[in-house]
Design a protein around this motif. Structure first.
Motif, short mmCIF file in Angstrom:
data_model
loop_
_atom_site.label_atom_id
_atom_site.label_comp_id
_atom_site.label_asym_id
_atom_site.label_seq_id
_atom_site.Cartn_x
_atom_site.Cartn_y
_atom_site.Cartn_z
N GLY A 147 0.80 -1.02 -0.07
CA GLY A 147 0.18 -0.07 -0.05
C GLY A 147 0.92 1.36 0.01
N ARG A 148 0.42 2.28 -0.14
CA ARG A 148 0.86 3.65 -0.04
C ARG A 148 1.53 3.92 1.34
NH1 ARG A 148 -2.12 7.81 1.79
NH2 ARG A 148 -4.54 7.23 1.60
N VAL A 189 -0.48 4.16 5.89
CA VAL A 189 -1.82 3.75 5.86
C VAL A 189 -2.02 2.66 6.92
CG1 VAL A 189 -2.53 4.18 3.74
CG2 VAL A 189 -1.63 2.05 4.28
N VAL A 245 -5.57 0.29 2.53
CA VAL A 245 -6.00 1.58 2.16
C VAL A 245 -6.41 2.29 3.54
CG1 VAL A 245 -6.34 1.20 -0.14
CG2 VAL A 245 -8.14 0.90 1.44
N ILE A 282 -9.88 7.23 -1.51
CA ILE A 282 -9.10 7.13 -2.49
C ILE A 282 -8.14 7.89 -2.83
CG2 ILE A 282 -8.96 6.13 -4.65
CD1 ILE A 282 -11.77 4.75 -4.35
N ASN A 283 -7.02 7.81 -2.79
CA ASN A 283 -5.87 8.63 -3.02
C ASN A 283 -5.25 8.32 -4.61
OD1 ASN A 283 -2.67 9.15 -3.09
ND2 ASN A 283 -3.36 10.42 -1.41
N ASP A 315 -3.19 5.24 -4.50
CA ASP A 315 -4.00 4.01 -4.30
C ASP A 315 -4.37 3.55 -5.44
OD1 ASP A 315 -3.85 4.00 -1.28
OD2 ASP A 315 -5.82 5.28 -1.22
N GLU A 316 -4.86 4.23 -6.34
CA GLU A 316 -5.20 3.97 -7.84
C GLU A 316 -3.91 3.36 -8.69
OE1 GLU A 316 -7.03 7.52 -9.28
OE2 GLU A 316 -9.01 7.46 -8.18
N ALA A 322 -3.26 -0.19 -7.06
CA ALA A 322 -4.57 -1.11 -7.53
C ALA A 322 -4.27 -1.62 -9.04
CB ALA A 322 -5.76 -0.54 -7.46
N LEU A 370 -8.34 -6.58 -0.55
CA LEU A 370 -8.40 -5.16 -0.24
C LEU A 370 -8.63 -4.84 1.24
CD1 LEU A 370 -8.15 -2.24 -1.34
CD2 LEU A 370 -10.64 -2.34 -1.91
N PHE A 381 -14.45 2.47 -1.71
CA PHE A 381 -13.21 1.68 -2.12
C PHE A 381 -13.45 0.66 -3.30
CE2 PHE A 381 -11.65 3.63 1.60
CZ PHE A 381 -10.37 4.09 1.18
N LEU A 430 -12.00 0.99 -6.86
CA LEU A 430 -10.68 0.33 -7.18
C LEU A 430 -10.79 -0.83 -7.95
CD1 LEU A 430 -8.68 0.90 -3.70
CD2 LEU A 430 -8.45 2.41 -5.73
#
Length: 461
Positions: A34-35, A38, A115, A121-122, A125-126, A129, A141, A158, A161
């Motif tokens: 993940g980013r 989180v 996330v 949703i950042n 994140d996209e 995904a 997820l 979410f 995504l």
């Protein structure tokens, strides 16, 4: 396998002792991706039931892949904590973190994509995904920080995504993690679990100041960028095990964060990293102390050396970046003499000059570390020990004090994990430290205890 797990839970074996590069002895592997920021490391700690990964509100804290072990409803699995995946950044750490995440995805059986419900949703994140939709492995997820009914409703977005159903959890409180694991264990592929339980492996901790080349040393040996390497001091923050099984060796190498002087440790985060490194020293068998040849043997190197000596660990000193030094025929001899002067009176320590860049003497360094490990655990039969040491003492008896003569009648090696020896005399209280050092030096002349601290005790007969 069940016996091995029980030993781990009781603390008889280190949890990370069997986590090699591909974790071939563990049947199921989960990667948490993940980013940044989180809650991946918080979830990691929750799953392995202890604080193994450093957690901080600063993004980018986790930089290397961190391994842990857990089980759920009798199903064992390993967990990989990764750094936050960042897209389009020029930051040197974030570029390396991306590589580490991609490597973790290759190793894993199930991927947990975490996330943050608080931020929604950042764009990152996209992008993550988008990457995961191409992976031919189960992706779950996980919407984190859901600790109220209102936030449960917020998690609906979410679905956008494109990864299907999600699980809402709070890694901080543990809410929802049971339902998550119930699902995850159904996704594991069927594998035969290896039943071969091996004896506890030696642990060699690679220690030193920041930027001395510790991570580069391990990467050069294993032939894989297992640890992030940059020119910036403090890149490594967690102490992480890697099993090394090449060239006839079989042991764990532990990469540690660089240990700086207390006055220079400004961040709470770095403080915890340093404490992890100190704990790695305490739990190791041999400490491989890395020096930077361009900086010499400074005060902090000496402090780390004495920390390892105080904990009675085997010690090997590696002088790295030797390829950067202008040398003549006497350079290495002078450098070695300077180091031994600084570490007196414990000078029976192997010193090697290496280069992680050119891979000069790296295998030799491992051979020496293994030899120090064997020296540390060797046992000397009492009869032979008495034959040798009583003869030495008879030829050079302790000096008389106040007209009283000291007679040593018997000696033996004590049944301790590290080399300790007891000498039984009529007046042990009169035997001073200089004579104990004489005994130690003679003991080292007759037996190979290179790199190993020795304790000498005088006891009343």
């Amino acid at each position: 396998m069940a016996k091995f797990v029980q030993q781990c839970e009781l603390g008889a074996l280190p949890f990370n002792a069997y986590f090699c590069q591909k974790l071939q002895f563990m049947s199921n592997i989960i990667a948490i991706v993940g980013r940044p920021n989180v809650g991946k490391s918080t979830l990691f700690n929750r799953l392995i039931k202890r604080r193994e990964a450093i957690v901080d509100s600063v993004s980018g804290v986790t930089r290397d892949r961190n391994y842990g072990k857990s089980d759920w409803n009798g199903v064992e699995f390993s967990v990989i904590d990764t750094g936050g995946y960042v897209i389009g950044s020029d930051d040197i750490f974030e570029a390396e973190i991306r590589k580490q995440v991609e490597l973790a995805i290759e190793e894993t059986d199930v991927i947990l994509f975490v996330v943050d419900v608080e931020e929604g949703i950042n764009p990152m994140d996209e992008e993550v995904a988008k990457l995961l939709r191409k992976v031919k492995k189960p992706v779950v997820l996980v919407v984190n920080k859901v600790d109220s009914a209102m936030r449960t409703k917020d998690a609906f977005e979410f679905y956008n995504l494109g990864l299907g159903e999600y699980f809402t959890i709070s890694s901080g409180s543990g809410s929802g993690t049971g339902e998550l694991l119930d699902h995850v264990i159904t996704l594991f592929p069927n594998k035969e679990i290896e039943e071969n339980v091996e004896e506890e492996l030696p642990r060699f901790a690679v220690v030193g100041r920041p930027n001395a080349g510790k991570s580069s040393f391990i990467n050069a040996l294993i032939g894989e960028d297992r640890y992030i390497v940059t020119d910036i001091a403090g890149t490594t923050r967690d102490a992480i095990d890697t099993r090394f099984t090449k060239f006839g060796f079989d042991f764990n190498l532990v990469d540690t964060a660089g240990i700086r002087r207390k006055a220079k440790v400004k961040e709470d985060l770095e403080f915890y990293s340093v404490m992890r490194s100190i704990r790695a020293i305490e739990h190791s068998d041999v400490c491989i102390l890395m020096l930077d040849a361009t900086r010499g043997f400074e005060g902090q190197d000496q402090n780390i050396f004495w920390l390892a000596e105080k904990n009675r660990k085997g010690i090997v000193i590696l002088v790295n970046k030797w390829d950067l030094i202008d040398k003549d025929t006497m350079t290495s001899k002078r450098f070695e003499e300077m180091i031994r002067k600084q570490i007196e009176p414990f000078t029976d320590v192997p010193i090697l000059f290496i280069s992680t860049l050119t891979k000069q003497r790296l295998i030799k360094a491992l051979e020496v570390a293994v030899n120090v490990y064997e020296n540390r655990k060797q046992r000397i039969p009492t009869s032979k020990f008495n034959d040798v040491m009583l003869d030495v003492i008879e030829k050079n008896p302790p000096p008389a004090i106040k007209g009283k003569y000291i007679k040593v009648k018997y000696c033996m090696q004590l049944p301790t994990p590290t080399p300790q020896f007891a000498f039984f005399a009529n007046l042990p209280q009169y035997v001073k430290d200089p004579y104990k050092r004489f005994i130690e030096n003679k003991l080292r002349e007759h037996y190979d205890f290179s790199g190993v601290p020795i304790d000498i005790y005088m006891r009343e007969k």
